[in-house]
Design a protein around this motif. Structure first.
Motif, short mmCIF file in Angstrom:
data_model
loop_
_atom_site.label_atom_id
_atom_site.label_comp_id
_atom_site.label_asym_id
_atom_site.label_seq_id
_atom_site.Cartn_x
_atom_site.Cartn_y
_atom_site.Cartn_z
N ALA A 36 -4.59 -5.98 -1.54
CA ALA A 36 -4.76 -5.10 -0.38
C ALA A 36 -3.85 -3.87 -0.52
O ALA A 36 -4.27 -2.74 -0.23
CB ALA A 36 -4.44 -5.85 0.91
N ASP A 37 -2.63 -4.08 -1.00
CA ASP A 37 -1.70 -2.96 -1.21
C ASP A 37 -2.22 -2.01 -2.29
O ASP A 37 -2.11 -0.79 -2.15
CB ASP A 37 -0.33 -3.49 -1.61
CG ASP A 37 0.45 -4.06 -0.44
OD1 ASP A 37 0.06 -3.80 0.72
OD2 ASP A 37 1.45 -4.77 -0.67
N ALA A 38 -2.78 -2.57 -3.37
CA ALA A 38 -3.30 -1.74 -4.46
C ALA A 38 -4.46 -0.87 -3.96
O ALA A 38 -4.53 0.33 -4.25
CB ALA A 38 -3.76 -2.62 -5.62
N LEU A 39 -5.38 -1.46 -3.20
CA LEU A 39 -6.52 -0.71 -2.69
C LEU A 39 -6.09 0.31 -1.63
O LEU A 39 -6.64 1.41 -1.55
CB LEU A 39 -7.57 -1.66 -2.11
CG LEU A 39 -8.30 -2.53 -3.14
CD1 LEU A 39 -9.19 -3.55 -2.44
CD2 LEU A 39 -9.14 -1.67 -4.09
N ASP A 40 -5.11 -0.05 -0.81
CA ASP A 40 -4.58 0.88 0.18
C ASP A 40 -4.03 2.12 -0.54
O ASP A 40 -4.28 3.26 -0.12
CB ASP A 40 -3.48 0.19 0.99
CG ASP A 40 -2.83 1.10 2.01
OD1 ASP A 40 -3.46 2.08 2.43
OD2 ASP A 40 -1.67 0.83 2.38
N TYR A 41 -3.32 1.90 -1.63
CA TYR A 41 -2.78 3.02 -2.42
C TYR A 41 -3.91 3.86 -3.00
O TYR A 41 -3.89 5.10 -2.90
CB TYR A 41 -1.89 2.48 -3.54
CG TYR A 41 -1.54 3.51 -4.59
CD1 TYR A 41 -0.55 4.46 -4.35
CD2 TYR A 41 -2.22 3.53 -5.81
CE1 TYR A 41 -0.23 5.41 -5.31
CE2 TYR A 41 -1.91 4.49 -6.77
CZ TYR A 41 -0.92 5.42 -6.52
OH TYR A 41 -0.63 6.37 -7.46
N LEU A 42 -4.91 3.23 -3.60
CA LEU A 42 -6.01 3.97 -4.21
C LEU A 42 -6.78 4.79 -3.19
O LEU A 42 -7.18 5.92 -3.46
CB LEU A 42 -6.97 2.99 -4.91
CG LEU A 42 -6.48 2.31 -6.18
CD1 LEU A 42 -7.50 1.29 -6.65
CD2 LEU A 42 -6.22 3.33 -7.29
N GLN A 47 -0.24 5.30 -10.23
CA GLN A 47 0.84 4.39 -10.60
C GLN A 47 1.26 3.60 -9.38
O GLN A 47 1.64 4.20 -8.35
CB GLN A 47 2.03 5.18 -11.18
CG GLN A 47 3.10 4.28 -11.77
CD GLN A 47 4.18 5.08 -12.48
OE1 GLN A 47 4.18 6.31 -12.44
NE2 GLN A 47 5.10 4.40 -13.14
N HIS A 48 1.20 2.30 -9.48
CA HIS A 48 1.54 1.43 -8.35
C HIS A 48 1.94 0.07 -8.90
O HIS A 48 1.45 -0.36 -9.95
CB HIS A 48 0.34 1.31 -7.40
CG HIS A 48 0.63 0.59 -6.12
ND1 HIS A 48 0.50 -0.78 -5.99
CD2 HIS A 48 1.07 1.04 -4.92
CE1 HIS A 48 0.81 -1.14 -4.76
NE2 HIS A 48 1.17 -0.05 -4.09
N ARG A 49 2.82 -0.60 -8.19
CA ARG A 49 3.32 -1.90 -8.66
C ARG A 49 2.22 -2.95 -8.78
O ARG A 49 2.39 -3.94 -9.49
CB ARG A 49 4.43 -2.40 -7.73
CG ARG A 49 3.96 -2.70 -6.31
CD ARG A 49 5.10 -3.04 -5.38
NE ARG A 49 4.65 -3.27 -4.01
CZ ARG A 49 4.39 -2.30 -3.13
NH1 ARG A 49 4.55 -1.04 -3.50
NH2 ARG A 49 3.99 -2.59 -1.92
N ASN A 50 1.10 -2.76 -8.08
CA ASN A 50 0.02 -3.74 -8.13
C ASN A 50 -1.21 -3.23 -8.87
O ASN A 50 -2.31 -3.73 -8.68
CB ASN A 50 -0.36 -4.19 -6.72
CG ASN A 50 0.75 -4.92 -6.01
OD1 ASN A 50 1.20 -4.52 -4.95
ND2 ASN A 50 1.23 -6.00 -6.61
N LEU A 51 -1.01 -2.22 -9.72
CA LEU A 51 -2.06 -1.75 -10.63
C LEU A 51 -1.63 -2.05 -12.05
O LEU A 51 -0.46 -1.84 -12.41
CB LEU A 51 -2.30 -0.26 -10.45
CG LEU A 51 -2.84 0.20 -9.10
CD1 LEU A 51 -3.00 1.71 -9.06
CD2 LEU A 51 -4.18 -0.47 -8.79
#
Length: 310
Positions: A94-100, A30-34
């Protein structure tokens, strides 16, 4: 509520596996950019056949591909993304991939990063979707290989890292490479599968050969038009524009090194992208402020002279 329904064609090989993979990934992240999922459906249709679908929130601005390459259909036909919008979208991804890769408990490789899988909400915030071929790491402390070997080419031609073509394993470094290609596409306006890329020429060496001295020659003409419009109004200087573009291209090229070990990880990339965004906004604001201050100065000089004249 408006929704988007992704129905799986179960007659296609691997469709059911793709459905299960996407469900497994989406239930644990769960992430704001997913792209947020509302529900999953696994049932039987009216003909008694298996039916599987995923229900997502509807994204009114479609996907990034339609904005970069309008084809006569959709809302993006008469609209173009400005440099600031492109930077913001790149930062979101970039933020989404960093989270993943680093923060979701089990490091996850998306495996199919491309503009058509980047959705845009009503505020033009980018959300990453389509986890049908995503892979989990077997060892959460590992940052090099995935638990599942790549059988054939997983992903989309043009965005697949070179090591996958040799039968390599899915890795976070593979996502980094794909991010670099997407960033190059956002800046040049050309898909990595553009007809001009042949006989050894690809989007990476196309940009490399012109970087940094002739880099504006490979930039999307719509971005150059935007710069020209701003420069004519003295709202932005050439230095501001070129520094922003150069910084973005430098990140993109560092992501697309042939050897995975030479690429940065997504945490480092996300940090650099945020720094670029902040720097570009500050430079642009400073340029606008200086422009406004100059206008105010001349206005004061004009009225002062007029009062003395009378």
């Amino acid at each position: 509520m408006e929704v988007a329904v992704k129905v799986f064609n179960l007659e296609m090989q691997g469709a059911e596996r793709s459905f299960m993979s996407e469900c497994e990934v989406l239930r644990s992240i769960q992430h704001r950019n997913l792209l947020p999922i509302i529900t999953a459906c696994s049932s039987i249709n009216n003909n008694g056949d298996d039916f599987k679908a995923l229900v997502y929130e509807y994204m009114p601005n479609g996907n990034l591909d339609t904005w970069l390459h309008p084809n006569g259909e959709g809302k993006a036909l008469n609209k173009r993304l400005g440099l600031t919008q492109r930077i913001s979208i790149a930062v979101n991804i970039a933020d989404a991939l960093d989270y993943l890769h680093h923060d979701c408990g089990r490091p996850t490789v998306h495996c199919d990063l491309k503009p058509s899988n980047i959705l845009l909400d009503v505020y033009m915030t980018a959300l990453l979707g389509d986890f049908g071929i995503a892979r989990f790491y077997a060892d959460s402390s590992s940052t090099s290989t995935c638990s599942i070997s790549i059988i054939g080419l997983k992903g989309t031609i043009g965005y697949i890292p070179p090591e996958y073509a040799g039968g390599g394993h899915a890795s976070t470094s593979g996502d980094v490479y794909s991010f670099g290609i997407v960033l190059l596409e956002m800046l040049t306006g050309k898909r990595p599968t553009h007809p001009m890329f042949k006989d050894g020429l690809d989007i990476v060496n196309f940009v490399e050969s012109s970087f940094p001295e002739q880099m504006l020659q490979v930039i999307d003409p719509h971005l150059i038009d935007e710069y020209n419009d701003f420069s004519q109004q003295k709202m932005v200087t050439e230095n501001v524009f070129t520094q922003c573009v150069a910084s973005l291209l430098q990140v993109a090229l560092s992501c697309t090194h042939a050897l995975p070990t030479e690429r940065m990880n997504m945490r480092q990339i996300a940090t650099k992208m945020h720094a670029i965004k902040t720097s570009c906004l500050v430079r642009k604001s400073k340029s606008l402020f200086e422009r406004a201050s100059t206008l105010k100065f001349f206005e004061v000089r004009f009225f002062s002279s007029k009062s003395l004249w009378y």
